[in-house]
Write a protein that holds these residues in place. Sequence first.
Motif, short mmCIF file in Angstrom:
data_model
loop_
_atom_site.label_atom_id
_atom_site.label_comp_id
_atom_site.label_asym_id
_atom_site.label_seq_id
_atom_site.Cartn_x
_atom_site.Cartn_y
_atom_site.Cartn_z
N ARG A 179 38.27 41.83 42.86
CA ARG A 179 39.68 41.49 43.14
C ARG A 179 40.56 42.70 42.97
O ARG A 179 40.43 43.46 42.04
CB ARG A 179 40.18 40.39 42.17
CG ARG A 179 41.60 39.89 42.53
CD ARG A 179 42.38 39.44 41.31
NE ARG A 179 42.51 40.50 40.33
CZ ARG A 179 43.43 41.49 40.42
NH1 ARG A 179 44.29 41.55 41.40
NH2 ARG A 179 43.45 42.45 39.50
N GLY B 282 58.40 41.20 42.35
CA GLY B 282 59.58 41.86 42.92
C GLY B 282 60.23 40.99 43.98
O GLY B 282 60.03 41.19 45.18
N TYR C 150 44.18 49.52 46.85
CA TYR C 150 44.01 50.69 45.99
C TYR C 150 43.27 50.31 44.72
O TYR C 150 43.67 49.35 44.06
CB TYR C 150 45.37 51.26 45.58
CG TYR C 150 46.27 51.57 46.75
CD1 TYR C 150 46.08 52.72 47.50
CD2 TYR C 150 47.31 50.70 47.09
CE1 TYR C 150 46.90 53.00 48.59
CE2 TYR C 150 48.13 50.98 48.16
CZ TYR C 150 47.93 52.12 48.91
OH TYR C 150 48.74 52.38 49.96
C1 LIG Z 1 53.46 39.54 37.48
C2 LIG Z 1 53.08 40.62 38.48
C3 LIG Z 1 54.05 41.11 39.33
C4 LIG Z 1 53.70 42.05 40.31
N1 LIG Z 1 54.64 42.42 41.21
C5 LIG Z 1 54.28 43.18 42.26
C6 LIG Z 1 55.20 43.46 43.31
O1 LIG Z 1 56.37 43.05 43.28
N2 LIG Z 1 54.77 44.18 44.38
C7 LIG Z 1 53.48 44.64 44.47
O2 LIG Z 1 53.15 45.27 45.46
N3 LIG Z 1 52.58 44.40 43.47
C8 LIG Z 1 52.94 43.68 42.39
N4 LIG Z 1 52.03 43.40 41.41
C9 LIG Z 1 50.66 43.89 41.51
C10 LIG Z 1 50.35 44.99 40.49
O3 LIG Z 1 50.96 46.20 40.89
C11 LIG Z 1 48.83 45.11 40.38
O4 LIG Z 1 48.29 43.90 39.93
C12 LIG Z 1 48.41 46.22 39.41
O5 LIG Z 1 48.83 47.48 39.88
C13 LIG Z 1 46.90 46.25 39.23
O6 LIG Z 1 46.27 46.37 40.49
P1 LIG Z 1 45.22 45.30 41.01
O7 LIG Z 1 45.93 43.98 41.14
O8 LIG Z 1 44.76 45.82 42.34
O9 LIG Z 1 44.10 45.20 40.00
C14 LIG Z 1 52.38 42.52 40.40
C15 LIG Z 1 51.42 42.03 39.49
C16 LIG Z 1 51.76 41.09 38.56
C17 LIG Z 1 50.69 40.54 37.64
#
Ligand SMILES: Cc1cc2nc3c(=O)[nH]c(=O)nc-3n(C[C@H](O)[C@H](O)[C@H](O)COP(=O)(O)O)c2cc1C
Length: 211
Positions: free
Chosen positions: A16, A164, A197
């Motif tokens: 994931r 966001g 990424y």
């Molecule tokens: C509560 C929460 C809010 C997030 N908000 C955004 C967002 O607004 N935009 C986005 O592109 N990613 C968002 N993310 C994704 C995170 O950037 C991402 O989970 C983190 O960098 C780890 O990467 P992965 O999910 O690929 O493991 C969010 C993740 C979480 C858990």
Amino acid sequence: MTTQTTTDFMEIVKGRRSIRNYDTNVKISKEEMTHILEEATLAPSSVNMQPWRFLVIDSAEGKATLAPLAKFNQVQVETSSAVIAVFGDMNAVDSIDTIYDMAVEKGLMPQDVRDRQVPAIKGFYSPEDTDTLRDSILIDSGLVSMQLMLVARAHGYDTNPIGGYEKDQIAEAFGMDKDRYLPVMLLSIGKAVDAGYPSVRLPINDITDWK
Ligand SMILES: Cc1cc2nc3c(=O)[nH]c(=O)nc-3n(C[C@H](O)[C@H](O)[C@H](O)COP(=O)(O)O)c2cc1C
């Protein structure tokens, strides 16, 4: 890139990652989305209150309403099969009778246990103590969101959790009571068109104490 459907748990967990760009030709049927949500809601919740509520935004109209509220996450809104807005219901305690009655009907809980627990739960989550209720609802809704992301992978889809967006406007924009429905997060879901990424994690020794 196409995600393979897999039931291998470690593959689901380790594979994931947040996917922000999806194949616009892929639509998730209402039937399959219902299965995904059913499986996600097998997540645990405090006193089994299940305070999560979902708004599946998968129509052009719905996405047009959402787009200005998620300005920095436009690609996910535009390309995903759906964006699931996860809310927590501040009136969730009202469902406690239904939930515990179902458990009795299914023979999963004795009537006397139900009759003891339901008033105790209603007393614990008193309407005056909204902080306790709110904390509990947000924890539970986070758990269901995580489970939804993993279930989606088992169905061959990818997701991106999104914080966001205009949380203060989302409920009203979709005709929901903003005092009742707490915004938790958006989850975009669809078939990945790129690999996303890779990301790093802190070493466990830096974030864990053993006593
Ligand atoms: C509560 C929460 C809010 C997030 N908000 C955004 C967002 O607004 N935009 C986005 O592109 N990613 C968002 N993310 C994704 C995170 O950037 C991402 O989970 C983190 O960098 C780890 O990467 P992965 O999910 O690929 O493991 C969010 C993740 C979480 C858990």
